[in-house]
Design an enzyme around this catalytic site. Structure first.
Site, PDB file in Angstrom:
ATOM      1  N   ASP A 113       0.846  -1.189   0.000  1.00  0.00           N
ATOM      2  CA  ASP A 113       0.000   0.000   0.000  1.00  0.00           C
ATOM      3  C   ASP A 113       0.884   1.242   0.000  1.00  0.00           C
ATOM      4  OD1 ASP A 113      -2.473   1.270  -0.020  1.00  0.00           O
ATOM      5  OD2 ASP A 113      -2.493   1.527   2.144  1.00  0.00           O
ATOM      6  N   HIS A 120      -3.689  14.121   0.547  1.00  0.00           N
ATOM      7  CA  HIS A 120      -3.951  13.287   1.724  1.00  0.00           C
ATOM      8  C   HIS A 120      -2.780  13.345   2.705  1.00  0.00           C
ATOM      9  CE1 HIS A 120      -5.132   9.959   4.260  1.00  0.00           C
ATOM     10  NE2 HIS A 120      -3.998   9.327   3.988  1.00  0.00           N
ATOM     11  N   GLU A 186     -10.507   4.139   3.576  1.00  0.00           N
ATOM     12  CA  GLU A 186      -9.529   4.771   2.697  1.00  0.00           C
ATOM     13  C   GLU A 186      -9.921   4.446   1.266  1.00  0.00           C
ATOM     14  OE1 GLU A 186      -5.474   3.943   3.695  1.00  0.00           O
ATOM     15  OE2 GLU A 186      -5.574   5.190   5.499  1.00  0.00           O
ATOM     16  N   GLU A 188      -9.248   4.088  -2.343  1.00  0.00           N
ATOM     17  CA  GLU A 188      -8.013   3.876  -3.075  1.00  0.00           C
ATOM     18  C   GLU A 188      -8.272   3.209  -4.426  1.00  0.00           C
ATOM     19  OE1 GLU A 188      -4.820   2.173  -0.864  1.00  0.00           O
ATOM     20  OE2 GLU A 188      -5.513   2.966   1.069  1.00  0.00           O
ATOM     21  N   ASP A 220      -9.230   0.385   1.896  1.00  0.00           N
ATOM     22  CA  ASP A 220      -8.258  -0.118   2.865  1.00  0.00           C
ATOM     23  C   ASP A 220      -8.698   0.347   4.252  1.00  0.00           C
ATOM     24  OD1 ASP A 220      -5.991  -1.465   3.687  1.00  0.00           O
ATOM     25  OD2 ASP A 220      -4.744   0.320   3.595  1.00  0.00           O
ATOM     26  N   ARG A 224      -7.833   3.777  13.190  1.00  0.00           N
ATOM     27  CA  ARG A 224      -6.908   4.892  13.424  1.00  0.00           C
ATOM     28  C   ARG A 224      -6.344   4.899  14.839  1.00  0.00           C
ATOM     29  NH1 ARG A 224      -5.594   6.323   8.316  1.00  0.00           N
ATOM     30  NH2 ARG A 224      -7.416   6.935   7.094  1.00  0.00           N
ATOM     31  N   GLN A 227      -3.761   2.140  15.014  1.00  0.00           N
ATOM     32  CA  GLN A 227      -2.635   2.590  14.184  1.00  0.00           C
ATOM     33  C   GLN A 227      -1.801   3.649  14.904  1.00  0.00           C
ATOM     34  OE1 GLN A 227      -3.898   4.292  10.465  1.00  0.00           O
ATOM     35  NE2 GLN A 227      -1.829   4.740   9.771  1.00  0.00           N
ATOM     36  N   LYS A 240      -4.199  -1.879  10.149  1.00  0.00           N
ATOM     37  CA  LYS A 240      -4.505  -1.964   8.716  1.00  0.00           C
ATOM     38  C   LYS A 240      -4.766  -3.398   8.247  1.00  0.00           C
ATOM     39  CE  LYS A 240      -3.393   2.322   7.217  1.00  0.00           C
ATOM     40  NZ  LYS A 240      -4.184   3.165   6.319  1.00  0.00           N
ATOM     41  N   THR A 244      -8.890  -5.548   3.786  1.00  0.00           N
ATOM     42  CA  THR A 244      -8.784  -4.624   2.654  1.00  0.00           C
ATOM     43  C   THR A 244      -9.726  -5.139   1.584  1.00  0.00           C
ATOM     44  OG1 THR A 244      -6.459  -4.096   3.127  1.00  0.00           O
ATOM     45  CG2 THR A 244      -7.261  -3.643   0.899  1.00  0.00           C
ATOM     46  N   GLU A 345     -10.040  12.773   7.409  1.00  0.00           N
ATOM     47  CA  GLU A 345      -9.886  14.064   6.730  1.00  0.00           C
ATOM     48  C   GLU A 345     -11.225  14.786   6.632  1.00  0.00           C
ATOM     49  OE1 GLU A 345      -7.022  13.880   3.137  1.00  0.00           O
ATOM     50  OE2 GLU A 345      -7.800  11.844   3.412  1.00  0.00           O
TER      51      GLU A 345
END
Length: 402
Positions: A113, A120, A186, A188, A220, A224, A227, A240, A244, A345
């Site tokens: 990844d 971002h 996420e 992607e 993905d 948080r 992480q 993570k 996915t 975000e």
């Protein structure tokens, strides 16, 4: 002259004959096999091409055969679906998409990844390092990435169980264990390797299309809080690796020639191995929905590092490619607030909760939430082609893990 298919294709369909993405499907009462999407149908390739290559529950055997074979097959399938003379032999091999089950389209070898969106990466930097430059010193010199967990790459519609793990809120004196409270998405784009490479050799940006079979959509999922506690000093791990999700259709590079664009200006100029003679940025428009409400429209053409540059960097140390290797772009975000591809975000780390149409608010995902990512791109002959969708619903954490 515009090429059309004798198979009915509704206006606005993701799958006109200029697309022809590959996937793996399971008809009622039958074994899984490789197919191509056309309109509201999937074509059974094993039936019309009479090859064992396609009577398998994975694209890997076909992908390993290389670009010339991919091009020959695409040309043959296009002929079968556009020449009325083939209708009587092909029509019995068409299944309605609503009558089949779509599976993970390829067997994943390795998963990498990246972190290739400047917007971002800058947003994350501003949130967590407000007194420092938003980008780390290496960011504009190389595509930053990490190795993910291939075994938890799952098909669209696979339930996403809320992960449990260690987390340490800023006000806590010690870490605690339990379900993630900051579960995120996420948005992607993923790239699937077909033809491998030898150990000890590097793949140049010019050879990107010789190795990458096609493109799919990726969510993905990210915990948080897990992480944030674990990532220093070695980066993402359990936050993570729990899931996915990928879309069931792999759009071949051949279908995306009209979508090719240059990356944004890269300053400083990358080192020679990362320079592109021909651009491999892609003009893709993503759409992220939460519980059937669109919350973001990230533009992939703003991605700083192209997929060809990502592949070149991934192999520059001599790491080999294998059929089924898979790498993703990292979260795609644009410059506008409604173009951000993650909840961290969109809510600015919780400072600005999203208010949905039903009046509820979200900072991160709640149990029962369903997230769907879609995308379209310009196709041949003025058409618009799509990627289908990747979707997942959050299920509560398992009690035995919390």
């Amino acid at each position: 002259m515009t090429v059309t298919s004798w198979v009915p294709v509704p206006a606005g369909s993701d799958f006109p004959v200029t697309n022809l993405p590959y996937g793996v499907f399971e008809p009622a009462g039958g074994p899984a096999r490789v197919g191509v999407a056309i309109g509201e149908h999937v074509l059974d390739l094993a039936a019309v091409l009479d090859e064992e290559t396609f009577a398998q529950p994975s694209l890997n055997t076909f992908m390993a055969q290389g670009r010339e074979r991919w091009q020959q097959t695409r040309a043959r399938v296009t002929d079968l679906l556009t020449d009325e003379a083939h209708r009587s032999e092909v029509e019995p091999a068409l299944y309605r998409l609503g009558d089949v089950r779509l599976l993970l389209p390829f067997s994943v070898a390795d998963y990498v990844d990246f972190y290739a969106s400047e917007q971002h990466a800058s947003n994350i930097g501003r949130m967590f390092r407000p007194d420092s430059p938003p980008l780390m010193p290496n960011w504009k010199h190389l595509p930053v990435g990490y190795h993910g967990r291939a075994g938890t790459v799952v098909a669209s519609d696979t339930p996403i169980v809320r992960p449990s793990g260690q987390r340490k809120p800023p006000q806590a004196e010690a870490p605690m264990f339990g379900p993630s409270q900051r579960l995120d998405i996420e948005a992607e784009v993923g790239f699937v390797v077909g033809a491998g490479s030898d150990l000890g050799t590097a793949v140049s940006t010019e050879d990107f299309a010789e190795h990458v079979f096609g493109v799919c959509l990726v969510n993905d999922w990210s915990a948080r809080d897990i992480q944030a506690w674990e990532y220093v000093p070695l980066g993402p791990f359990l936050g993570k690796s729990f899931a996915t999700s990928v879309s069931p259709w792999i759009v071949p590079l051949e279908a995306l020639q009209q979508a090719r664009v240059s990356t944004p200006e890269q300053d400083p100029q990358p080192l020679p191995y990362l320079r592109e003679k021909q651009p491999w940025g892609l003009d893709l428009d993503l759409e992220v929905s939460l519980n059937d409400e669109v919350i973001a429209r990230p533009p992939f053409d703003a991605l700083y590092w192209s997929p060809a540059q990502q592949l070149a960097h991934m192999t520059i140390n001599g790491a080999c490619l294998r059929t089924g290797d898979f790498y993703a772009s990292g979260t795609v975000s644009g410059s506008e607030p409604d173009q951000r591809g993650s909840l961290i975000e969109l809510s600015w780390n919780g400072e600005n909760p999203l208010t949905l149409k039903d009046g509820s608010q979200r900072v991160f995902l709640a149990d029962g939430d369903t997230v769907t990512i879609r995308a379209t791109a310009p196709g041949a002959e003025g058409t618009r082609i799509g990627f289908g969708e990747v979707t997942g619903t959050i299920h509560p954490a398992r009690e035995e893990l919390s």
